[in-house]
Enzyme design. Structure first.
Site, mmCIF file in Angstrom:
data_model
loop_
_atom_site.group_PDB
_atom_site.id
_atom_site.type_symbol
_atom_site.label_atom_id
_atom_site.label_comp_id
_atom_site.label_asym_id
_atom_site.label_seq_id
_atom_site.Cartn_x
_atom_site.Cartn_y
_atom_site.Cartn_z
ATOM 1 N N TYR A 144 -1.751 -2.613 -12.087
ATOM 2 C CA TYR A 144 -3.205 -2.731 -12.279
ATOM 3 C C TYR A 144 -3.659 -2.101 -13.605
ATOM 4 C CZ TYR A 144 -2.374 -3.516 -7.330
ATOM 5 O OH TYR A 144 -1.855 -3.966 -6.151
ATOM 6 N N GLY A 196 0.782 -1.232 0.000
ATOM 7 C CA GLY A 196 0.000 0.000 0.000
ATOM 8 C C GLY A 196 0.806 1.271 0.000
ATOM 9 N N GLU A 218 4.661 -5.962 1.570
ATOM 10 C CA GLU A 218 4.185 -6.513 0.294
ATOM 11 C C GLU A 218 3.870 -5.395 -0.699
ATOM 12 O OE1 GLU A 218 0.660 -8.304 1.800
ATOM 13 O OE2 GLU A 218 1.677 -10.039 2.623
ATOM 14 N N PRO A 219 4.884 -4.705 -1.190
ATOM 15 C CA PRO A 219 4.613 -3.610 -2.127
ATOM 16 C C PRO A 219 4.223 -4.123 -3.518
ATOM 17 C CG PRO A 219 6.977 -3.919 -1.864
ATOM 18 C CD PRO A 219 6.335 -4.884 -0.923
ATOM 19 N N GLY A 220 3.154 -3.559 -4.064
ATOM 20 C CA GLY A 220 2.765 -3.868 -5.444
ATOM 21 C C GLY A 220 3.030 -2.636 -6.293
ATOM 22 N N CYS A 265 -18.041 1.208 -26.718
ATOM 23 C CA CYS A 265 -19.436 1.632 -26.609
ATOM 24 C C CYS A 265 -19.890 1.554 -25.163
ATOM 25 C CB CYS A 265 -20.317 0.782 -27.504
ATOM 26 S SG CYS A 265 -20.196 1.348 -29.183
ATOM 27 N N GLU A 266 -19.456 2.525 -24.399
ATOM 28 C CA GLU A 266 -19.711 2.610 -22.959
ATOM 29 C C GLU A 266 -18.925 3.847 -22.569
ATOM 30 O OE1 GLU A 266 -21.339 0.571 -19.581
ATOM 31 O OE2 GLU A 266 -21.084 -0.503 -21.447
ATOM 32 N N ARG A 324 -8.597 1.833 -14.467
ATOM 33 C CA ARG A 324 -8.444 2.558 -13.195
ATOM 34 C C ARG A 324 -9.162 3.910 -13.140
ATOM 35 N NH1 ARG A 324 -4.052 4.018 -11.343
ATOM 36 N NH2 ARG A 324 -4.359 3.399 -9.189
#
Ligand SMILES: *Cc1c(COP(=O)(O)O)cnc(C)c1O
Length: 404
Positions: free
Chosen positions: A359, A221, A262-264, A331-332, A301
């Site tokens: 991500y 985090g 636990e770094p992502g 198409c959204e 994101r």
């Protein structure tokens, strides 16, 4: 600062086509070294939270750097093994999973964190004292960039609430469980290092009750900067405060403990660039829309978390700045940015999204039957294709066609 130049990104777009994810290996190394340098005088180990980016070449690179790996599913465990991590360097932090996956993780010999009383009980019945286990606790702390990425608060599904520690201890006693680590992960984009210290304080109260404890796992985090003036989590300050917390509680539980993180995002967010090309510019009374050859099918994101990605027109860096709404071609509603100042955009220009390593590709889909982008790794100045763009047959690959 380690980053890829505009010209380099343009040449990669021309060589490999767009949309394209580009990752810069040396940036991952720089981030990892920030961590290991800050914590060099302490007994601390880093597990790359690989759900951020699982391309096997990235896993292999991170493995060579010396980091361990944290997995969120049994398939991530299998990918990590495939990439060459030995089981002893793989942590499986499960949440809400079928017990059969925990049995499989055990048979593969990896480290296991369990996040429910139910699975802890099943683990006890099946393995008793024969295999070490970690317990994921929910510290009831509110932290992180926003509610969608906060995981440690008192309404979160993650972990066993610390207020149920009595029940945890009862299961541990009943099966004589060998609890080797206690884990908390409070959320993503935590700038305030005191959140981690608060987590440690909560654990210090509990630690003496776990006789076999060797590790405390403070999760990931760490925040990264998204735009000029943004700051990242101050890792040196974190190291100093974690050190001070341990100095004031020497050997809680009577033994020296190793600290895990636990770094992502911290490791892979900034290494990534998402390169798109402008299809259409549409002037309207409300906004000037710039439609690029992508959408939330490739980078979700902004729509999912209101995440901010800095967008740069690498094709016209000297152009006058104007305000644009940058959108995709699906198409959204797939707005990447509203009212964003960007150097004048022309059809055909390349727009690059920063902080695309974590991500980004990992959350991409084939929505609208569009192809997933290619991925390229730049290492030592050389570009390597590490995933080819989808082809038409990929859209049909797992479909079973009936003769109707
Ligand atoms: C997602 C996750 C992480 C990584 O979070 P980042 O914000 O990317 O650092 C670490 N630990 C666990 C258990 C996670 O689920």
């Amino acid at each position: 600062m380690t980053q890829l130049s505009k010209d380099h990104l343009i040449s990669l777009a021309k060589e490999f086509g767009t949309p394209l994810y580009v990752y810069h290996a040396e940036k991952i190394k720089e981030q990892y070294q920030k961590l290991t340098t800050a914590f060099s005088n302490s007994n601390t180990v880093f597990f790359y939270a690989c759900k951020a980016l699982t391309n096997v070449n990235i896993l292999r690179y991170v493995c060579q750097l010396g980091a361990n790996v944290d997995c969120s599913s049994i398939n991530e465990v299998r990918l990590a093994l495939h990439a060459g991590f030995p089981p002893t360097r793989i942590l499986y932090t499960s949440n809400g999973i079928a017990f059969s996956e925990i049995e499989e993780a055990q048979s593969l010999g990896v480290i296991i964190n369990i996040d429910s009383l139910s699975n802890l009980e099943k683990f006890g019945q099946r393995f008793g004292h024969s295999y070490p286990v970690g317990v994921r606790l929910r510290p009831n702390i509110m932290a992180g960039g926003n509610l969608k990425i906060s995981t440690g608060h008192d309404k979160s599904k993650f972990g066993i609430p610390v207020d149920q520690i009595g029940e945890v201890l009862a299961v541990v006693k009943k099966y004589n469980l060998l609890v080797a680590d206690l884990h908390i992960h409070t959320g993503s984009e935590i700038k305030d290092v005191d959140v981690f210290v608060k987590g440690i304080e909560i654990l210090f109260d509990i630690i003496p009750q776990f006789a076999d404890l060797q590790f405390i796992d403070l999760g990931g985090g760490f925040k990264v900067p998204y735009k000029d003036g943004d700051t990242e989590t101050d890792i040196n300050l974190l190291a100093q405060k974690v050190g001070a917390a341990f100095a004031s509680h020497p050997n809680p539980g009577g033994r020296p403990l190793q600290v895990w993180f636990e770094p992502g995002k911290f490791l892979v967010s900034e290494c990534g660039y998402f390169v798109t090309q402008v299809n259409v510019i549409k002037e309207t009374s409300a906004a000037t829309f710039v439609s690029v050859d992508s959408g939330f099918n490739h980078l979700i994101r902004p729509m999912f978390y209101d995440a901010y990605h800095y967008i740069e027109n690498v094709s016209n860096p000297g152009g006058a700045e104007k305000k644009y709404s940058v959108v995709g071609n699906i198409c959204e509603t797939d707005t990447f940015a509203w009212d964003r100042r960007i150097h004048e955009v022309r059809e055909g220009d390349y727009l690059v999204f920063r902080n695309a390593g974590a991500y980004g590709f990992e959350m991409s889909s084939n929505f609208n039957a569009r192809y997933k982008p290619a991925e390229v790794l730049v290492k030592d100045g050389n570009a390597h294709l590490i995933r080819r763009r989808d082809r038409f047959e990929d859209l049909l690959r797992n479909q079973i066609e009936l003769s109707l």
